[in-house]
Design an enzyme around this catalytic site. Sequence first.
Site, PDB file in Angstrom:
ATOM      1  N   HIS A 169       5.313   0.242   2.423  1.00 61.53           N
ATOM      2  CA  HIS A 169       5.057  -0.778   1.396  1.00 61.53           C
ATOM      3  C   HIS A 169       6.111  -0.775   0.280  1.00 61.53           C
ATOM      4  O   HIS A 169       6.738  -1.785  -0.004  1.00 61.53           O
ATOM      5  CB  HIS A 169       3.684  -0.569   0.741  1.00 61.53           C
ATOM      6  N   LYS A 208     -12.919  -6.579  11.484  1.00 60.15           N
ATOM      7  CA  LYS A 208     -14.087  -7.202  10.848  1.00 60.15           C
ATOM      8  C   LYS A 208     -13.799  -7.659   9.413  1.00 60.15           C
ATOM      9  O   LYS A 208     -14.172  -8.745   9.009  1.00 60.15           O
ATOM     10  CB  LYS A 208     -15.268  -6.215  10.841  1.00 60.15           C
TER      11      LYS A 208
END
Length: 500
Positions: free
Chosen positions: A249, A27
């Site tokens: 990351h 979403k």
Amino acid sequence: MAIDSNKNGDESTVSITVVGASGDLAKKKIFPALFALFYEDCLPKHFTIFGYARSKMTDAELRDMVSRTLTCRIDKSANCGEKMEQFLKRCFYHSGQYDSQEHFAELDKKLKAHEAGRVSNRLFYLSIPPNIFTDAVKCASVSASAAQGWTRVIVEKPFGRDSESSAALTSALKKFLTEDQIFRIDHYLGKELVENLSVLRFSNLIFEPLWSRQYIRNVQLIFSEDFGTEGRGGYFDHYGIIRDIMQNHLLQILALFAMETPVSLDGEDIRNEKVKVLRSMRPLHIDDVVIGQYKSHTKGGVSYPGYTDDKTVPKGSLTPTFAAAALFIDNPRWDGVPFLMKAGKALDDRRAEIRVQFRHVPGNLYNRQFGSDLDQASNELVIRVQPNEEIYLKINNKVPGLGMRLDRSNLNLLYKTRYSKEIPDAYERLLLDAVEGERRLFIRSDELDAAWKLFTPVLKELDEKKIVPEYYPFGSRGPVGAHYLAAKYNVKWGDRSFDE
């Protein structure tokens, strides 16, 4: 197996299925990124988007859910609403179980109806928990693969918890997919400033000659958030900050930063160089790692909860919410240069950046102006990944006037003042690359294996010895141990320097 959709023009189509369409990631990130690509005319002429999840939902309900997170952030032009309508008309929904070949076969029928006899290319985005990756991949591969064009699957991290589970996941995926079909996504690699790393280094003559142990004293990779787990503690507690941020990351950024010049900009050439860096890294010892966990703190009359106050976190959890580590690359370019990384939640600010501290000027004529602290005279290159993207170089400069007084000034490229165009979200770049088959920003299995080999021994030792983290107050600068670790290698954290 892959057919180049560009060569087929009107005869080809791309079907993008978001598996786990009712979840937060879909979403907040995936659907908005797909809309942005559509708005910028980056998606093929013929494309369809399907949401797939267990929830019962109609096409209209999916469109309503998606429409609430779409924004006209790209520009404020009048046709944004019209574009939104066109985009939502291309969005459909299919309800099904993630481990049901029958339900994926039903999805396949719907996809074929929309593909209308064109050469079909299919992209599946797995926005689901890792324990159901393999089931979903098996069902999608067996029941909903493209008959003529390519089939690709984007897999979200975490890719396992250690070397063993990561290798098991890779092996399970490869029963149904080839390496070329697996796109392991690390959204940090899609960030503008990370993308710019190789441009900065390989297209500017002033940087590449300096990029080695001869001139660089240390490199720091810093990630901090000014908020805690905020109800996501149950998920976070299973992984901890090292697995959540450092092993992926920060280590990926380090590999891009430190790699040798690739043969070309081809994805495989770049990934080959990154793997060489990871394989050259010295084994990480527990003595070179500091862990911490935030505790409750009251500031200005406001109470901030500790990590274990989160109801989804087990009482007495020793999971680190902060970690710092000193890493070394044993190769001719970087021999002896400390690469320090730290990552933490509930700290005093939010940032992600790379700091390159250069060596002191030998026999500096102006040492007396700087007193005994030569670090104050060091040049430092800072690449701020977020927020407020910028690149700046700290230089020594004479303060205007009749006396000889020096200060440190910044040569600064602040993106928001230099460029009026809004920076695309990382997911936009990565989704576009996956559609186009560009793999350089996605993680290859040997790369993943090398990254886990570095961190797995330390993670096992932390778990087995039940090492207690150093506690730090919510909103503080983090554990004092991080400063001792830096001092051990004669380093001062740049984000804590006097002129920051």
